[in-house]
Design a protein around this motif. Structure first.
Motif, PDB file in Angstrom:
ATOM      1  N   GLU A   4      34.032  39.452  29.350  1.00 53.47           N
ATOM      2  CA  GLU A   4      32.849  40.075  28.792  1.00 53.47           C
ATOM      3  C   GLU A   4      32.053  40.843  29.846  1.00 53.47           C
ATOM      4  OE1 GLU A   4      30.819  36.701  27.191  1.00 53.47           O
ATOM      5  OE2 GLU A   4      31.929  36.761  25.326  1.00 53.47           O
ATOM      6  N   VAL A   5      32.571  40.884  31.054  1.00 54.22           N
ATOM      7  CA  VAL A   5      31.864  41.531  32.154  1.00 54.22           C
ATOM      8  C   VAL A   5      32.324  42.978  32.285  1.00 54.22           C
ATOM      9  CG1 VAL A   5      31.558  41.552  34.657  1.00 54.22           C
ATOM     10  CG2 VAL A   5      31.466  39.395  33.409  1.00 54.22           C
ATOM     11  N   HIS A   6      31.380  43.869  32.496  1.00 51.39           N
ATOM     12  CA  HIS A   6      31.731  45.267  32.722  1.00 51.39           C
ATOM     13  C   HIS A   6      30.833  45.856  33.806  1.00 51.39           C
ATOM     14  CE1 HIS A   6      28.432  45.479  29.783  1.00 51.39           C
ATOM     15  NE2 HIS A   6      28.165  46.663  30.292  1.00 51.39           N
ATOM     16  N   MET A   7      31.282  46.956  34.407  1.00 51.70           N
ATOM     17  CA  MET A   7      30.552  47.607  35.480  1.00 51.70           C
ATOM     18  C   MET A   7      29.943  48.913  35.000  1.00 51.70           C
ATOM     19  SD  MET A   7      33.021  47.106  38.807  1.00 51.70           S
ATOM     20  CE  MET A   7      33.638  45.471  39.259  1.00 51.70           C
ATOM     21  N   HIS A   8      28.836  49.254  35.644  1.00 54.60           N
ATOM     22  CA  HIS A   8      28.202  50.532  35.360  1.00 54.60           C
ATOM     23  C   HIS A   8      27.790  51.159  36.681  1.00 54.60           C
ATOM     24  CE1 HIS A   8      25.590  53.651  33.836  1.00 54.60           C
ATOM     25  NE2 HIS A   8      25.948  53.363  32.607  1.00 54.60           N
ATOM     26  N   GLU A   9      28.315  52.362  36.956  1.00 54.31           N
ATOM     27  CA  GLU A   9      28.009  53.054  38.192  1.00 54.31           C
ATOM     28  C   GLU A   9      26.840  54.012  37.993  1.00 54.31           C
ATOM     29  OE1 GLU A   9      30.069  56.339  41.159  1.00 54.31           O
ATOM     30  OE2 GLU A   9      31.357  54.848  40.177  1.00 54.31           O
ATOM     31  N   LYS A 101      36.238  46.138  43.612  1.00 56.55           N
ATOM     32  CA  LYS A 101      35.932  47.512  43.218  1.00 56.55           C
ATOM     33  C   LYS A 101      35.777  48.390  44.461  1.00 56.55           C
ATOM     34  CE  LYS A 101      34.774  50.955  40.511  1.00 56.55           C
ATOM     35  NZ  LYS A 101      34.918  52.019  41.518  1.00 56.55           N
ATOM     36  N   CYS A 102      35.079  47.869  45.469  1.00 55.32           N
ATOM     37  CA  CYS A 102      34.924  48.597  46.723  1.00 55.32           C
ATOM     38  C   CYS A 102      36.273  48.779  47.410  1.00 55.32           C
ATOM     39  CB  CYS A 102      33.957  47.847  47.634  1.00 55.32           C
ATOM     40  SG  CYS A 102      33.653  48.635  49.224  1.00 55.32           S
ATOM     41  N   LEU A 103      37.099  47.740  47.401  1.00 54.60           N
ATOM     42  CA  LEU A 103      38.424  47.805  48.008  1.00 54.60           C
ATOM     43  C   LEU A 103      39.288  48.856  47.318  1.00 54.60           C
ATOM     44  CD1 LEU A 103      40.512  46.663  49.983  1.00 54.60           C
ATOM     45  CD2 LEU A 103      41.029  44.892  48.292  1.00 54.60           C
ATOM     46  N   GLU A 104      39.256  48.877  46.021  1.00 56.56           N
ATOM     47  CA  GLU A 104      40.013  49.884  45.258  1.00 56.56           C
ATOM     48  C   GLU A 104      39.558  51.292  45.624  1.00 56.56           C
ATOM     49  OE1 GLU A 104      40.372  51.380  40.596  1.00 56.56           O
ATOM     50  OE2 GLU A 104      39.580  49.377  41.039  1.00 56.56           O
ATOM     51  N   ASP A 105      38.253  51.457  45.765  1.00 54.79           N
ATOM     52  CA  ASP A 105      37.698  52.759  46.125  1.00 54.79           C
ATOM     53  C   ASP A 105      38.138  53.152  47.535  1.00 54.79           C
ATOM     54  OD1 ASP A 105      36.307  55.075  45.810  1.00 54.79           O
ATOM     55  OD2 ASP A 105      34.321  54.180  45.805  1.00 54.79           O
TER      56      ASP A 105
END
Length: 254
Positions: A4-9, A101-105
């Motif tokens: 149920e968790v999502h990210m918003h940039e 997320k930072c690692l993927e970036d």
């Protein structure tokens, strides 16, 4: 559950609606407004500010940027540098999700790795525990309990701190605040120092870093965004109450 968790940039379009995470309960404060203005000016440099939501509730965020634009006093060529990482609850995988997320970036940008500055004496920096958990390694230390962690992705020089911390501090004899508005709490931290100084009859000056070159040259700690120095001694690199500032100033005077 993480399903149920999502990210918003955040970006220049969405920042007015969502805004930065810290101090969000006081959106009319100078600190909050300054932070959002600071973010707006950094997005073009590639800074990422990503909030984590569980359903509609904000449960964490991460802020990171390329080393040449970072507000941390580190030499980290071709690295991403994490400024902030915060989660509302540990043990649910929020921190790891944001780090990933930072690692993927970093991988997508062809970076040499990720670096982060920690300090066990304050909550103004991320906790080192989550980085140990995610296979970061300690690569350098600095006075006042600062530690530099890195996650290398390529064979290259590891990030380092400068070595001339004592020299940096000694150059300031009058009460001096050095700052940027990367953190929204810098405003109230500054007000507390100025109020304490006024009570004690001490003149104070403020140096607002205009760019990273100034920060890298003058900042007396790796944290970079806020420092208070008096008579060649570090008073603080994070927010203190007016009473605490007065006590530390009196200790130096006496």
């Amino acid at each position: 559950m993480l399903a149920e968790v999502h990210m918003h940039e955040l970006n220049t379009t969405t920042i007015d609606g969502i805004g930065s995470f810290c101090l969000r309960s006081k959106k009319s404060s100078n600190g909050y407004i300054s932070k959002n203005n600071w973010l707006n000016n950094r997005f073009e440099e590639g800074l990422k500010y990503i909030q984590l939501f569980e359903k509609e509730k904000q449960v964490g965020f991460i802020e990171y940027t390329e080393s040449e634009f970072s507000s941390r006093v580190v030499y980290a060529e071709n690295y991403l540098v994490i400024h902030c990482l915060w989660v509302s609850e540990t043990g649910k995988g929020y921190g790891t999700k944001l780090i990933n997320k930072c690692l993927e970036d970093a991988i997508n940008r062809g970076k040499a790795g990720i670096a982060v500055v920690t300090n066990s004496e304050t909550s103004w920096t991320p906790s080192k525990d989550i980085f140990f958990k995610n296979q970061f390694e300690l690569v350098d230390t600095a006075p006042f309990h600062f530690e530099l962690f890195a996650y290398p992705l390529k064979k290259s020089n590891l990030p380092t701190f400068p070595c001339n911390w004592e020299e940096r501090i000694e150059r300031f004899q009058v009460l001096t605040i050095l700052r940027t508005f990367q953190c929204p709490y810098v405003d109230i931290a500054t007000e507390n120092v100025m109020a304490a100084a006024k009570t004690l009859g001490i003149d104070a000056k403020i140096i607002d870093f205009r760019n990273r070159d100034e920060l890298m040259e003058l900042s007396p700690t790796p944290y970079g965004i806020f420092s208070v120095i008096y008579k060649g001694q570090l008073i603080s690199f994070h927010r203190l109450t007016i009473h605490s500032v007065m006590k530390r100033l009196r200790d130096i005077i006496n």
